[in-house]
Scaffold this active site. Structure first.
Site, PDB file in Angstrom:
ATOM      1  N   ASP A 294      -5.417  -7.230   3.648  1.00 61.10           N
ATOM      2  CA  ASP A 294      -5.567  -6.443   2.419  1.00 61.10           C
ATOM      3  C   ASP A 294      -4.388  -6.778   1.519  1.00 61.10           C
ATOM      4  OD1 ASP A 294      -6.240  -4.414   0.486  1.00 61.10           O
ATOM      5  OD2 ASP A 294      -7.326  -3.375   2.052  1.00 61.10           O
ATOM      6  N   HIS A 328      -5.535  -9.527  -0.239  1.00 61.58           N
ATOM      7  CA  HIS A 328      -6.305  -9.316  -1.468  1.00 61.58           C
ATOM      8  C   HIS A 328      -5.394  -9.417  -2.688  1.00 61.58           C
ATOM      9  CE1 HIS A 328      -9.703  -8.481   0.900  1.00 61.58           C
ATOM     10  NE2 HIS A 328      -9.526  -7.202   1.103  1.00 61.58           N
TER      11      HIS A 328
END
Length: 520
Positions: A294, A328
């Site tokens: 993430d 991300h």
């Protein structure tokens, strides 16, 4: 080049080599630690195996043996060392060693050290106390027990006895919610150092913690390191892997630092952010290597309720000499930023194979206390970052995220629900092998981004075809591939010395710009 002592304790020290490099030094060096030789190719080195109350001379030599720089310091005083194996810990990867490690922590006097030597220690949750040095030595692994039933969990909110206030313990995505205790936990502790060459293993997989990751299962998922209301805490040198959720989560903390950590989670692991300072002040993240599933760093300050009630921003944060991979976003602000983010500096870092470089995520409803200001990115190298800069004022999180109130591009009245983005500066940044967009910025039409400065920016796209993707997560955003700079709703825009190559179509698309100072 310069040689600087950044931090020291009784048993370890953090050394910075500055030769103009970033995460890596430009040249290779040899550090002589009282004549013990340690190769150095990274800008930040954590020296371990030091002795308390001892004078050290650190010399830096070039690869060919030429003397360059030196520094001197004396390590701190240490009262005692408690070795957890001498208190009964097995370290065999079978027995639950939580009680033995906790017994050592509770018995350790001020200025003492708890030593976890080589071995595999199965643990449920470990709790810190103030004035403690905790060493996870080389070859030592703290392995989180998988079974939920052995882990304590905290309620999100408890009313005080006089019914005049609340106390908060558990948290989930910016709200007070029940939460499992993590591998290492600190509540209202101060003067703590966690250091060493060992590993914290969250031991998560898709068969347990990563299965149905958003679902409340007794309580929400734990962190590997969770710090709440702590002061003067440092974490240095250790590795952290396979976290059940956010890996390192300091929450309402001050004067905390993270040096030369390795944080690794699988690329497809859900919500395994690296370090998430939430409503924290005076934070240093230095020399950390991130590779995860993430955002590498996500700065937060509460979703709506806590941010509005306590108005605690995350502020005075320095991120430097870090390597961010496979996340991300390399550095993300939000989306839970109801308390705002102020004075964040990111410099001398490498972003590699992340979806985005800078990622701002906010939306209507975060509130007028959600002020993002004094955000500076400088001297950054990016490689294979799909979109280097994204500013999204229409992030479609939460149950109401796709309502017309959040998503409409029409100007709405400014009120107490309207967030603010202030001054953003990006300087001396090179991004190669991008694929989606150079920059995608959407400010609110009723509360535009106050100022964006892009100064000495170099962006190039990959050769050949690139898969079209959306650069930001909101409704009505087109698929992009090799798109240039899309900038909407900014009061003051400064573009100076910008080169974008390999772009298909327009290099610059601007809408709703009040003042433009352009030197393209």
């Amino acid at each position: 080049m310069t040689l600087t002592l950044l931090k020291k304790t009784a048993r370890c020290a953090v050394i910075e080599i500055d030769d103009g490099g970033d995460y890596y030094t430009k040249e290779s060096y040899m550090l002589l630690v009282n004549d013990r030789k340690i190769p150095a190719t990274k800008s930040i080195t954590v020296l371990t195996d030091l002795k308390p109350g001892t004078a050290y001379v650190i010399k830096a030599e070039s690869e060919n043996g030429d003397f360059l720089k030196s520094l001197e310091f004396e390590t701190d005083y240490e009262s005692v060392t408690l070795n957890v194996k001498e208190l009964g810990a097995f370290g065999d990867g079978i027995h639950d060693d939580s009680m033995f490690i906790e017994a050592a922590i509770m018995a350790c006097p001020k200025d003492g050290r708890v030593l976890i030597p080589k071995g595999e220690y199965c643990v449920s949750s470990i709790f810190l106390k103030s004035n403690l040095n905790l060493e996870i030595a080389k070859g030592a692994v703290l392995k989180f027990i998988k079974e939920r039933g052995v882990h304590p969990y905290y309620p999100g909110e408890i009313q005080t006895y006089d019914e005049k206030d609340e106390r908060y313990f558990g948290t989930w995505e910016g709200n007070p919610r029940p939460m499992y205790a993590g591998v290492i936990n600190g509540f209202e502790v101060e003067n703590v150092c966690i250091f060493g060459e060992g590993t914290i293993d969250g031991n998560a997989s898709f068969e347990d913690w990563w299965k149905n990751p958003k679902k409340l299962n007794t309580a929400y998922r734990p962190r590997c390191i969770f710090l709440k209301d702590c002061r003067n805490v440092s974490v240095m040198g250790i590795s952290v892997k396979d976290s059940p959720c956010w890996t390192v989560h300091p929450y309402w903390c001050e004067d905390i630092s993270f040096y030369a950590l390795s944080i690794r989670n699988p690329e497809n692991s859900p919500n395994t952010d690296g370090i998430n300072p939430e409503s924290c002040k005076n934070v240093i993240i230095c020399g950390v290597h991130f590779s995860l599933g993430d955002d590498c760093i996500a700065v937060k300050s509460g979703k709506i309720y806590l941010g509005k009630k306590y108005k605690k921003p995350s502020e005075s944060i320095l991120v430097t000499r870090c390597l961010m991979e496979n996340g991300h976003g390399a550095v993300t602000l939000g989306s839970e930023i109801a308390g705002g983010v102020k004075n964040l500096t990111v410099k001398n870092c490498i972003f590699k194979n992340t979806d985005r470089g800078l990622r701002i995520k906010t939306r209507r409803g975060r509130g007028s206390d959600s002020v993002l200001d004094g955000i500076v990115f400088s001297d950054i190298r990016m490689d294979c970052v799909k979109t280097p800069f994204t500013i999204n004022s229409f992030y479609f999180c939460d149950p109401d995220g796709k309502t017309s109130y959040v998503q409409t591009r029409e100007a709405l009245p400014v009120d107490e629900r309207t967030p603010v983005i202030g001054n953003l500066t990006f300087k001396n940044i090179a991004a190669e092998n991008c694929s989606v967009a150079a920059m995608y910025c959407e400010g609110l039409p009723e509360e535009k981004v106050e100022s964006i400065t892009l100064d000495h920016i170099r962006i190039s796209f990959k050769d050949g075809e690139c898969k079209p993707e959306v650069p930001i997560m909101s409704d009505g955003v087109e698929l992009c591939a090799k798109k240039g700079l899309t900038i909407r709703n900014v009061n003051n825009l400064v573009l100076k010395d910008i080169i974008v190559t390999g772009c298909e179509g327009e290099i610059l698309l601007m809408e709703g710009i009040n003042n433009l100072d352009s030197f393209l």
